[in-house]
Write a protein that holds these residues in place. Sequence first.
Motif, short mmCIF file in Angstrom:
data_model
loop_
_atom_site.label_atom_id
_atom_site.label_comp_id
_atom_site.label_asym_id
_atom_site.label_seq_id
_atom_site.Cartn_x
_atom_site.Cartn_y
_atom_site.Cartn_z
N VAL A 147 0.83 -1.21 0.00
CA VAL A 147 0.00 0.00 0.00
C VAL A 147 0.86 1.25 0.00
CG1 VAL A 147 -1.95 -1.14 1.12
CG2 VAL A 147 -0.24 0.00 2.53
N ARG A 148 2.05 1.19 0.61
CA ARG A 148 2.96 2.33 0.56
C ARG A 148 3.50 2.53 -0.84
NH1 ARG A 148 7.90 2.82 4.10
NH2 ARG A 148 7.93 4.74 2.86
N ALA A 149 3.82 1.44 -1.53
CA ALA A 149 4.45 1.54 -2.84
C ALA A 149 3.48 1.98 -3.92
CB ALA A 149 5.08 0.20 -3.21
N GLY A 150 2.23 1.49 -3.88
CA GLY A 150 1.29 1.80 -4.95
C GLY A 150 1.82 1.31 -6.29
N VAL A 151 1.98 2.19 -7.26
CA VAL A 151 2.48 1.80 -8.57
C VAL A 151 4.01 1.87 -8.64
CG1 VAL A 151 0.37 2.51 -9.75
CG2 VAL A 151 2.23 4.16 -9.46
N HIS A 154 9.99 5.90 -3.33
CA HIS A 154 9.91 6.29 -4.74
C HIS A 154 8.67 7.14 -4.98
CE1 HIS A 154 12.77 3.19 -6.78
NE2 HIS A 154 13.17 3.45 -5.55
N GLY A 155 7.54 6.63 -4.51
CA GLY A 155 6.29 7.36 -4.69
C GLY A 155 6.30 8.70 -4.00
N GLY A 156 6.80 8.75 -2.77
CA GLY A 156 6.84 10.01 -2.03
C GLY A 156 7.64 11.07 -2.76
N SER A 157 8.80 10.69 -3.30
CA SER A 157 9.63 11.64 -4.02
C SER A 157 8.96 12.12 -5.30
CB SER A 157 10.99 11.01 -4.35
OG SER A 157 11.83 11.92 -5.02
N TYR A 158 8.30 11.20 -6.01
CA TYR A 158 7.58 11.57 -7.24
C TYR A 158 6.46 12.55 -6.94
CZ TYR A 158 4.09 11.11 -10.96
OH TYR A 158 3.15 11.37 -11.92
N TYR A 159 5.69 12.29 -5.89
CA TYR A 159 4.56 13.16 -5.55
C TYR A 159 5.06 14.53 -5.07
CZ TYR A 159 1.68 8.94 -5.78
OH TYR A 159 1.03 7.80 -6.19
N ALA A 212 0.69 11.52 1.13
CA ALA A 212 0.06 10.85 2.26
C ALA A 212 -0.07 9.34 2.02
CB ALA A 212 -1.32 11.46 2.53
N LEU A 213 -0.47 8.96 0.81
CA LEU A 213 -0.64 7.54 0.50
C LEU A 213 0.68 6.79 0.56
CD1 LEU A 213 -3.12 7.78 -2.53
CD2 LEU A 213 -3.66 6.99 -0.21
N SER A 214 1.77 7.45 0.16
CA SER A 214 3.07 6.78 0.15
C SER A 214 3.63 6.56 1.55
CB SER A 214 4.07 7.59 -0.67
OG SER A 214 4.46 8.77 0.02
N GLN A 215 3.15 7.35 2.51
CA GLN A 215 3.64 7.28 3.89
C GLN A 215 5.16 7.40 3.96
OE1 GLN A 215 1.84 4.16 6.39
NE2 GLN A 215 0.34 3.78 4.77
N SER A 216 5.74 8.14 3.02
CA SER A 216 7.19 8.33 2.98
C SER A 216 7.60 9.36 4.01
CB SER A 216 7.62 8.78 1.58
OG SER A 216 8.96 9.21 1.58
N THR A 217 8.34 8.93 5.03
CA THR A 217 8.77 9.85 6.08
C THR A 217 9.60 10.99 5.50
OG1 THR A 217 8.80 8.04 7.68
CG2 THR A 217 9.99 10.04 8.27
N PHE A 263 12.09 8.89 -13.25
CA PHE A 263 11.27 10.09 -13.10
C PHE A 263 12.06 11.25 -12.48
CE2 PHE A 263 10.22 7.93 -9.02
CZ PHE A 263 10.47 8.95 -8.12
N HIS A 264 13.14 10.96 -11.75
CA HIS A 264 13.98 12.04 -11.25
C HIS A 264 14.63 12.80 -12.40
CE1 HIS A 264 14.73 10.65 -6.81
NE2 HIS A 264 13.56 11.26 -6.98
N TRP A 265 15.20 12.07 -13.34
CA TRP A 265 15.91 12.71 -14.44
C TRP A 265 14.94 13.32 -15.45
CZ3 TRP A 265 20.67 13.76 -13.33
CH2 TRP A 265 21.36 12.94 -12.42
N ILE A 266 13.80 12.68 -15.66
CA ILE A 266 12.77 13.28 -16.52
C ILE A 266 12.25 14.57 -15.88
CG2 ILE A 266 10.45 12.97 -17.47
CD1 ILE A 266 11.10 9.98 -17.70
N GLY A 267 12.03 14.51 -14.57
CA GLY A 267 11.58 15.71 -13.86
C GLY A 267 12.59 16.84 -13.96
N LEU A 268 13.87 16.53 -13.79
CA LEU A 268 14.91 17.55 -13.92
C LEU A 268 14.93 18.13 -15.33
CD1 LEU A 268 17.89 15.99 -11.93
CD2 LEU A 268 16.64 18.06 -11.35
N ALA A 269 14.75 17.26 -16.34
CA ALA A 269 14.73 17.73 -17.72
C ALA A 269 13.59 18.72 -17.94
CB ALA A 269 14.60 16.55 -18.68
N ILE A 270 12.41 18.41 -17.38
CA ILE A 270 11.27 19.31 -17.53
C ILE A 270 11.52 20.62 -16.79
CG2 ILE A 270 8.83 19.63 -16.96
CD1 ILE A 270 8.45 16.64 -17.41
N LEU A 271 12.08 20.53 -15.57
CA LEU A 271 12.38 21.74 -14.80
C LEU A 271 13.31 22.67 -15.57
CD1 LEU A 271 12.95 20.12 -11.28
CD2 LEU A 271 11.01 21.54 -11.94
#
Length: 314
Positions: free
Chosen positions: A40-44, A50-55, A85-90, A268-276
Amino acid sequence: FPVTISMSNTLILKYWQRGLCLAVLLHALTYVVTDNYFAVRAGVFIEGNHGGSYYLLSFFLMWYAKQQGLKFAGIGMFLALIGVALSQSTTSLVLLIPLAVVAYLALPNHARRINSGGLTVILLTLAVGFGMASMFGGDIMNKLTTEEINPGSFSRYDRLASAKSGLDMFVANPIFGVGIQGYAFALPQFVHPFIEGFFDWNSRRIANNIYAEILAEQGVVGFLVMALLVYRVCKPVLRDFRRNALLAIGAASIFLSWLAFPTYTVSFHWIGLAILVRVSIQGLGERSANALTANVNAIGSRRGCSVDKRSVNS
Protein backbone atom coordinates in the motif's frame (compact mmCIF):
# COMPACT_ATOMS: atom_id res chain seq x y z
CA PHE A 1 12.90 13.15 -28.31
CA PRO A 2 11.07 13.64 -31.66
CA VAL A 3 7.75 13.50 -29.78
CA THR A 4 8.51 15.85 -26.87
CA ILE A 5 10.44 18.38 -28.93
CA SER A 6 7.26 19.12 -30.89
CA MET A 7 5.23 19.80 -27.72
CA SER A 8 4.81 23.04 -25.85
CA ASN A 9 5.85 22.96 -22.21
CA THR A 10 2.23 23.57 -21.25
CA LEU A 11 1.25 20.32 -22.92
CA ILE A 12 4.12 18.44 -21.27
CA LEU A 13 2.97 19.67 -17.85
CA LYS A 14 -0.60 18.67 -18.71
CA TYR A 15 0.56 15.14 -19.53
CA TRP A 16 2.53 15.06 -16.26
CA GLN A 17 -0.65 16.02 -14.41
CA ARG A 18 -2.59 13.24 -16.13
CA GLY A 19 0.07 10.73 -15.15
CA LEU A 20 -0.09 12.07 -11.60
CA CYS A 21 -3.88 11.59 -11.52
CA LEU A 22 -3.52 8.00 -12.71
CA ALA A 23 -0.75 7.24 -10.22
CA VAL A 24 -2.79 8.57 -7.27
CA LEU A 25 -5.92 6.70 -8.38
CA LEU A 26 -4.07 3.39 -8.69
CA HIS A 27 -2.23 4.05 -5.44
CA ALA A 28 -5.53 4.61 -3.65
CA LEU A 29 -6.88 1.35 -5.08
CA THR A 30 -4.02 -0.61 -3.51
CA TYR A 31 -5.45 0.34 -0.11
CA VAL A 32 -8.69 -1.36 -1.19
CA VAL A 33 -7.27 -4.59 -2.61
CA THR A 34 -4.56 -5.40 -0.05
CA ASP A 35 -3.55 -4.71 3.52
CA ASN A 36 0.14 -5.45 2.96
CA TYR A 37 2.03 -2.53 4.48
CA PHE A 38 4.75 -2.34 1.85
CA ALA A 39 2.34 -2.81 -1.07
CA VAL A 40 0.00 0.00 0.00
CA ARG A 41 2.96 2.33 0.56
CA ALA A 42 4.45 1.54 -2.84
CA GLY A 43 1.29 1.80 -4.95
CA VAL A 44 2.48 1.80 -8.57
CA PHE A 45 6.10 2.33 -7.52
CA ILE A 46 8.78 -0.08 -6.32
CA GLU A 47 8.56 1.29 -2.78
CA GLY A 48 7.01 4.10 -0.78
CA ASN A 49 10.06 6.37 -0.94
CA HIS A 50 9.91 6.29 -4.74
CA GLY A 51 6.29 7.36 -4.69
CA GLY A 52 6.84 10.01 -2.03
CA SER A 53 9.63 11.64 -4.02
CA TYR A 54 7.58 11.57 -7.24
CA TYR A 55 4.56 13.16 -5.55
CA LEU A 56 6.71 15.82 -3.84
CA LEU A 57 8.34 16.75 -7.16
CA SER A 58 4.89 16.81 -8.78
CA PHE A 59 3.58 19.19 -6.11
CA PHE A 60 6.17 21.86 -7.00
CA LEU A 61 5.77 21.30 -10.74
CA MET A 62 2.01 21.81 -10.40
CA TRP A 63 2.52 24.82 -8.13
CA TYR A 64 4.67 26.41 -10.82
CA ALA A 65 2.01 25.60 -13.43
CA LYS A 66 -0.64 27.22 -11.24
CA GLN A 67 1.48 30.36 -10.90
CA GLN A 68 1.53 30.47 -14.69
CA GLY A 69 -2.27 30.34 -14.80
CA LEU A 70 -2.73 26.75 -16.02
CA LYS A 71 -6.20 25.64 -14.94
CA PHE A 72 -5.37 21.96 -14.42
CA ALA A 73 -2.60 22.73 -11.91
CA GLY A 74 -4.74 23.26 -8.79
CA ILE A 75 -6.14 19.73 -8.80
CA GLY A 76 -2.62 18.51 -9.57
CA MET A 77 -1.27 20.15 -6.42
CA PHE A 78 -4.02 18.63 -4.32
CA LEU A 79 -3.55 15.14 -5.79
CA ALA A 80 0.22 15.37 -5.23
CA LEU A 81 -0.44 16.00 -1.52
CA ILE A 82 -2.79 13.03 -1.42
CA GLY A 83 -0.06 10.97 -3.05
CA VAL A 84 2.50 11.98 -0.42
CA ALA A 85 0.06 10.85 2.26
CA LEU A 86 -0.64 7.54 0.50
CA SER A 87 3.07 6.78 0.15
CA GLN A 88 3.64 7.28 3.89
CA SER A 89 7.19 8.33 2.98
CA THR A 90 8.77 9.85 6.08
CA THR A 91 11.35 11.69 3.96
CA SER A 92 8.72 13.36 1.78
CA LEU A 93 6.40 14.12 4.69
CA VAL A 94 9.24 15.79 6.61
CA LEU A 95 10.48 17.75 3.56
CA LEU A 96 7.06 18.94 2.36
CA ILE A 97 6.32 21.79 4.78
CA PRO A 98 9.81 23.38 5.04
CA LEU A 99 10.30 23.23 1.26
CA ALA A 100 6.83 24.71 0.68
CA VAL A 101 7.57 27.55 3.14
CA VAL A 102 10.93 28.29 1.47
CA ALA A 103 9.28 28.22 -1.97
CA TYR A 104 6.55 30.65 -0.87
CA LEU A 105 9.03 33.08 0.71
CA ALA A 106 11.23 32.94 -2.40
CA LEU A 107 8.37 33.91 -4.72
CA PRO A 108 8.20 37.52 -5.97
CA ASN A 109 5.75 39.66 -4.00
CA HIS A 110 3.17 39.76 -6.79
CA ALA A 111 3.17 35.95 -6.94
CA ARG A 112 2.17 35.71 -3.27
CA ARG A 113 -1.22 37.32 -3.83
CA ILE A 114 -3.99 34.88 -3.04
CA ASN A 115 -7.15 34.70 -5.12
CA SER A 116 -10.16 32.46 -4.48
CA GLY A 117 -8.57 29.56 -6.34
CA GLY A 118 -5.35 29.94 -4.38
CA LEU A 119 -7.27 30.14 -1.12
CA THR A 120 -9.05 26.90 -2.00
CA VAL A 121 -5.75 25.15 -2.64
CA ILE A 122 -4.31 26.47 0.64
CA LEU A 123 -7.34 25.27 2.62
CA LEU A 124 -7.17 21.86 0.96
CA THR A 125 -3.43 21.74 1.67
CA LEU A 126 -4.02 22.54 5.34
CA ALA A 127 -6.74 19.87 5.48
CA VAL A 128 -4.43 17.28 3.95
CA GLY A 129 -1.60 18.41 6.23
CA PHE A 130 -3.83 18.03 9.30
CA GLY A 131 -4.85 14.59 8.09
CA MET A 132 -1.20 13.61 7.58
CA ALA A 133 -0.30 14.81 11.07
CA SER A 134 -3.21 12.87 12.55
CA MET A 135 -2.43 9.66 10.69
CA PHE A 136 1.36 9.63 10.60
CA GLY A 137 2.59 12.13 13.19
CA GLY A 138 3.19 9.46 15.82
CA ASP A 139 4.81 7.08 13.34
CA ILE A 140 7.13 9.81 12.04
CA MET A 141 8.27 10.79 15.54
CA ASN A 142 8.79 7.11 16.34
CA LYS A 143 10.94 6.66 13.23
CA LEU A 144 12.97 9.80 13.83
CA THR A 145 13.47 9.99 17.60
CA THR A 146 12.93 6.74 19.49
CA GLU A 147 16.06 4.96 20.70
CA GLU A 148 14.32 1.60 20.96
CA ILE A 149 14.67 -0.68 17.94
CA ASN A 150 11.15 -1.50 16.77
CA PRO A 151 9.40 -1.96 13.40
CA GLY A 152 9.03 1.81 13.09
CA SER A 153 12.57 2.87 14.01
CA PHE A 154 14.35 -0.06 12.36
CA SER A 155 14.54 1.66 8.95
CA ARG A 156 16.29 4.68 10.51
CA TYR A 157 18.93 2.53 12.18
CA ASP A 158 19.33 0.44 9.04
CA ARG A 159 19.77 3.49 6.77
CA LEU A 160 22.24 5.19 9.11
CA ALA A 161 24.29 2.01 9.52
CA SER A 162 24.28 1.33 5.76
CA ALA A 163 25.39 4.90 5.01
CA LYS A 164 28.09 4.69 7.71
CA SER A 165 29.47 1.55 6.05
CA GLY A 166 29.55 3.40 2.73
CA LEU A 167 31.47 6.30 4.26
CA ASP A 168 33.94 3.83 5.80
CA MET A 169 34.51 2.41 2.30
CA PHE A 170 35.18 5.93 1.05
CA VAL A 171 37.70 6.64 3.81
CA ALA A 172 39.55 3.44 2.92
CA ASN A 173 39.33 4.10 -0.85
CA PRO A 174 39.04 7.88 -1.20
CA ILE A 175 40.13 8.44 -4.80
CA PHE A 176 38.20 5.94 -6.95
CA GLY A 177 36.12 4.07 -4.34
CA VAL A 178 35.49 0.33 -4.38
CA GLY A 179 34.06 0.35 -7.91
CA ILE A 180 30.63 0.90 -9.45
CA GLN A 181 28.11 -1.60 -8.06
CA GLY A 182 30.82 -2.63 -5.58
CA TYR A 183 29.08 -1.61 -2.34
CA ALA A 184 27.46 -5.00 -1.70
CA PHE A 185 30.67 -6.90 -2.51
CA ALA A 186 32.82 -4.72 -0.26
CA LEU A 187 30.30 -4.55 2.60
CA PRO A 188 31.53 -7.67 4.48
CA GLN A 189 34.82 -5.83 5.07
CA PHE A 190 33.10 -2.67 6.33
CA VAL A 191 29.90 -4.02 7.87
CA HIS A 192 28.40 -1.93 10.67
CA PRO A 193 27.63 -3.89 13.88
CA PHE A 194 23.93 -3.05 13.58
CA ILE A 195 23.71 -4.39 10.03
CA GLU A 196 25.69 -7.50 10.96
CA GLY A 197 23.02 -8.45 13.46
CA PHE A 198 20.28 -8.47 10.79
CA PHE A 199 22.30 -9.12 7.66
CA ASP A 200 21.36 -11.65 5.00
CA TRP A 201 24.65 -12.26 3.22
CA ASN A 202 22.83 -13.52 0.12
CA SER A 203 20.96 -10.24 -0.38
CA ARG A 204 21.91 -7.29 -2.61
CA ARG A 205 22.60 -4.66 0.02
CA ILE A 206 22.56 -0.95 -0.85
CA ALA A 207 23.74 2.18 0.97
CA ASN A 208 20.24 3.72 1.14
CA ASN A 209 21.95 7.09 0.69
CA ILE A 210 22.95 8.21 -2.81
CA TYR A 211 25.77 10.45 -1.61
CA ALA A 212 27.28 7.73 0.58
CA GLU A 213 26.90 5.25 -2.30
CA ILE A 214 28.68 7.47 -4.84
CA LEU A 215 31.51 8.23 -2.41
CA ALA A 216 31.87 4.54 -1.54
CA GLU A 217 31.77 3.19 -5.09
CA GLN A 218 33.33 6.04 -7.11
CA GLY A 219 35.35 8.00 -4.58
CA VAL A 220 35.98 11.72 -4.72
CA VAL A 221 36.51 11.53 -8.50
CA GLY A 222 33.06 10.10 -9.16
CA PHE A 223 31.45 12.41 -6.61
CA LEU A 224 32.93 15.51 -8.27
CA VAL A 225 31.86 14.29 -11.71
CA MET A 226 28.30 13.77 -10.44
CA ALA A 227 28.36 17.19 -8.73
CA LEU A 228 29.48 18.81 -11.99
CA LEU A 229 26.73 17.01 -13.92
CA VAL A 230 24.07 18.14 -11.44
CA TYR A 231 25.39 21.72 -11.53
CA ARG A 232 25.36 21.82 -15.33
CA VAL A 233 21.84 20.38 -15.41
CA CYS A 234 20.48 22.78 -12.81
CA LYS A 235 22.39 25.91 -13.86
CA PRO A 236 19.53 27.28 -16.02
CA VAL A 237 17.12 26.93 -13.09
CA LEU A 238 19.46 28.70 -10.68
CA ARG A 239 20.34 31.52 -13.08
CA ASP A 240 17.17 33.44 -12.15
CA PHE A 241 16.20 31.96 -8.79
CA ARG A 242 13.40 34.41 -7.99
CA ARG A 243 11.60 33.67 -11.24
CA ASN A 244 12.34 29.94 -11.07
CA ALA A 245 11.96 29.50 -7.30
CA LEU A 246 9.34 26.74 -7.54
CA LEU A 247 11.38 24.90 -10.18
CA ALA A 248 14.53 25.19 -8.05
CA ILE A 249 12.71 23.88 -4.97
CA GLY A 250 11.37 21.01 -7.07
CA ALA A 251 14.95 20.12 -8.00
CA ALA A 252 15.98 20.47 -4.35
CA SER A 253 13.27 17.97 -3.36
CA ILE A 254 15.00 15.40 -5.57
CA PHE A 255 18.49 15.98 -4.20
CA LEU A 256 17.30 16.06 -0.58
CA SER A 257 15.41 12.80 -1.09
CA TRP A 258 18.72 11.24 -2.16
CA LEU A 259 19.74 11.34 1.52
CA ALA A 260 17.42 8.36 2.05
CA PHE A 261 16.96 6.96 -1.44
CA PRO A 262 18.00 3.58 -2.86
CA THR A 263 19.26 4.58 -6.31
CA TYR A 264 19.99 7.55 -8.56
CA THR A 265 18.86 5.67 -11.70
CA VAL A 266 15.12 6.24 -11.13
CA SER A 267 13.86 7.62 -14.42
CA PHE A 268 11.27 10.09 -13.10
CA HIS A 269 13.98 12.04 -11.25
CA TRP A 270 15.91 12.71 -14.44
CA ILE A 271 12.77 13.28 -16.52
CA GLY A 272 11.58 15.71 -13.86
CA LEU A 273 14.91 17.55 -13.92
CA ALA A 274 14.73 17.73 -17.72
CA ILE A 275 11.27 19.31 -17.53
CA LEU A 276 12.38 21.74 -14.80
CA VAL A 277 15.33 22.89 -16.88
CA ARG A 278 13.38 23.07 -20.15
CA VAL A 279 10.60 25.15 -18.58
CA SER A 280 13.09 27.45 -16.83
CA ILE A 281 14.78 28.18 -20.18
CA GLN A 282 11.76 28.39 -22.46
CA GLY A 283 8.81 29.30 -20.25
CA LEU A 284 5.32 28.24 -21.30
CA GLY A 285 3.05 28.67 -24.27
CA GLU A 286 4.01 30.90 -27.22
CA ARG A 287 7.34 31.87 -25.72
CA SER A 288 8.39 28.22 -25.36
CA ALA A 289 7.30 27.48 -28.92
CA ASN A 290 9.34 30.39 -30.28
CA ALA A 291 12.40 29.43 -28.27
CA LEU A 292 12.11 25.79 -29.23
CA THR A 293 11.69 26.61 -32.92
CA ALA A 294 14.78 28.83 -32.80
CA ASN A 295 16.83 26.14 -31.07
CA VAL A 296 15.77 23.41 -33.49
CA ASN A 297 16.37 25.62 -36.52
CA ALA A 298 19.81 26.58 -35.22
CA ILE A 299 20.67 22.88 -35.17
CA GLY A 300 18.84 22.15 -38.41
CA SER A 301 20.54 24.95 -40.31
CA ARG A 302 23.75 23.02 -40.07
CA ARG A 303 21.98 20.05 -41.65
CA GLY A 304 20.03 21.90 -44.32
CA CYS A 305 16.57 21.69 -42.68
CA SER A 306 14.23 23.84 -40.57
CA VAL A 307 11.07 23.63 -38.48
CA ASP A 308 7.93 25.74 -38.85
CA LYS A 309 6.49 27.10 -35.59
CA ARG A 310 3.08 25.62 -36.41
CA SER A 311 4.57 22.12 -36.19
CA VAL A 312 6.00 22.96 -32.77
CA ASN A 313 2.60 24.08 -31.48
CA SER A 314 0.77 21.05 -32.89
